[in-house]
Enzyme design. Structure first.
Site, PDB file in Angstrom:
ATOM      1  N   LYS A   1      27.543 -29.559 -51.431  1.00 33.03           N
ATOM      2  CA  LYS A   1      26.436 -28.751 -51.584  1.00 33.03           C
ATOM      3  C   LYS A   1      26.051 -29.158 -52.973  1.00 33.03           C
ATOM      4  CE  LYS A   1      25.545 -24.123 -53.332  1.00 33.03           C
ATOM      5  NZ  LYS A   1      25.876 -23.099 -54.404  1.00 33.03           N
TER       6      LYS A   1
ATOM      7  N   SER B   1      30.122 -14.536 -56.723  1.00 35.62           N
ATOM      8  CA  SER B   1      30.155 -13.425 -57.793  1.00 35.62           C
ATOM      9  C   SER B   1      30.528 -12.225 -57.286  1.00 35.62           C
ATOM     10  CB  SER B   1      29.097 -13.673 -58.784  1.00 35.62           C
ATOM     11  OG  SER B   1      28.876 -14.969 -59.288  1.00 35.62           O
TER      12      SER B   1
ATOM     13  N   GLY C   1      22.633 -14.357 -55.680  1.00 38.28           N
ATOM     14  CA  GLY C   1      21.893 -13.187 -56.374  1.00 38.28           C
ATOM     15  C   GLY C   1      22.353 -12.073 -55.370  1.00 38.28           C
TER      16      GLY C   1
END
Length: 250
Positions: free
Chosen positions: A89, A199, A177
């Protein structure tokens, strides 16, 4: 896809990964190499025979740094028993405040890593032109952000992500996000092929339950996309038949 950062403990991370049903997990190579807080014992805590490792160049500010860390990531995957794992990544982020990826550094690093035989998954702003260019240089997918990393602001770039999905010849993974399951479903309903959520799970009040909710929302959104949504109309359209109503003649 899920990540390994920000969990309150390795035990909670393990339970959350299991609950999410994910098949790919990102590992920040620099944090593992430095045995950063929260990452001690990380490699041993995950069953790499069941989950594919996605080494991550998080923390790299230049293309040169990202290429070097990607090489370390490939060795890390080998140590975990994944000899053929050349996935990376790719993150090139010089902006420490907003954590927005550098498009020029990302493209440069991607070209170099593809040439070295890496399977490159680049993290980018929702830029349709950059996404197409990265595809053309040989990236295996593109990973546009929904909104800044860890912000939980949801899908703020829906129009551009839609253009990326529409024009992509490689899978599109919405990354960063997403804060709640409804936003995960939204991204999949748009036609994204996958999500990367970290997150929103790790910092939830109950990470294990949130991981399961994200899994359900991701599946629901994908099924909805494949089913084909009701067309949006400017006017109301009755769902009941208009013929045969009480008081209406034959």
């Amino acid at each position: 896809m899920t990540g390994t950062g920000k969990y309150p403990s390795l035990a909670v991370m393990q339970a959350s990964l299991e609950s999410s049903g994910c098949s790919i997990v990102t590992v920040a190579v620099r944090r593992v190499q430095a045995a950063a807080s929260g990452h001690q014992g990380l490699i041993e805590a995950i069953d790499w025979s069941r989950i594919w490792m996605l080494p991550n160049t998080a923390g790299c500010a230049t293309a040169e740094e990202a290429v070097r860390v990607a090489r370390l990531g490939r060795e890390l995957a080998k140590l975990a028993g994944q000899e053929d794992n050349a996935f990376v990544k790719l993150e090139v982020i010089p902006d420490s405040r907003h954590l927005l990826p550098d498009p020029f550094g990302t493209l440069e690093a991607a070209e170099r890593l593809v040439a070295e035989g890496f399977i490159v998954l680049p993290y980018i702003n929702a830029d349709p032109l950059l996404a197409k260019r990265l595809e053309e240089v040989g990236c295996a997918t593109v990973m546009p952000l929904g909104s800044p990393i860890g912000s939980g602001q949801g899908i703020r770039n829906a129009a551009n992500i839609g253009l990326i999905i529409e024009n992509a010849g490689v899978p599109v993974v919405v990354d960063a996000g997403i804060g709640v399951p409804s936003e995960a479903a939204q991204a999949m309903e748009m036609g994204a092929d996958a999500l990367l959520v970290n997150s929103a799970i790790a910092l939830a009040g109950d990470p294990v339950a949130m991981a399961q909710a994200m899994a359900w929302a991701t599946r629901a959104g994908r099924i909805a996309f494949r089913s084909g949504r009701l067309p949006v109309r400017p006017n109301a359209s009755p769902s009941s038949p208009t013929l045969g109503r009480v008081g209406q003649g034959p």
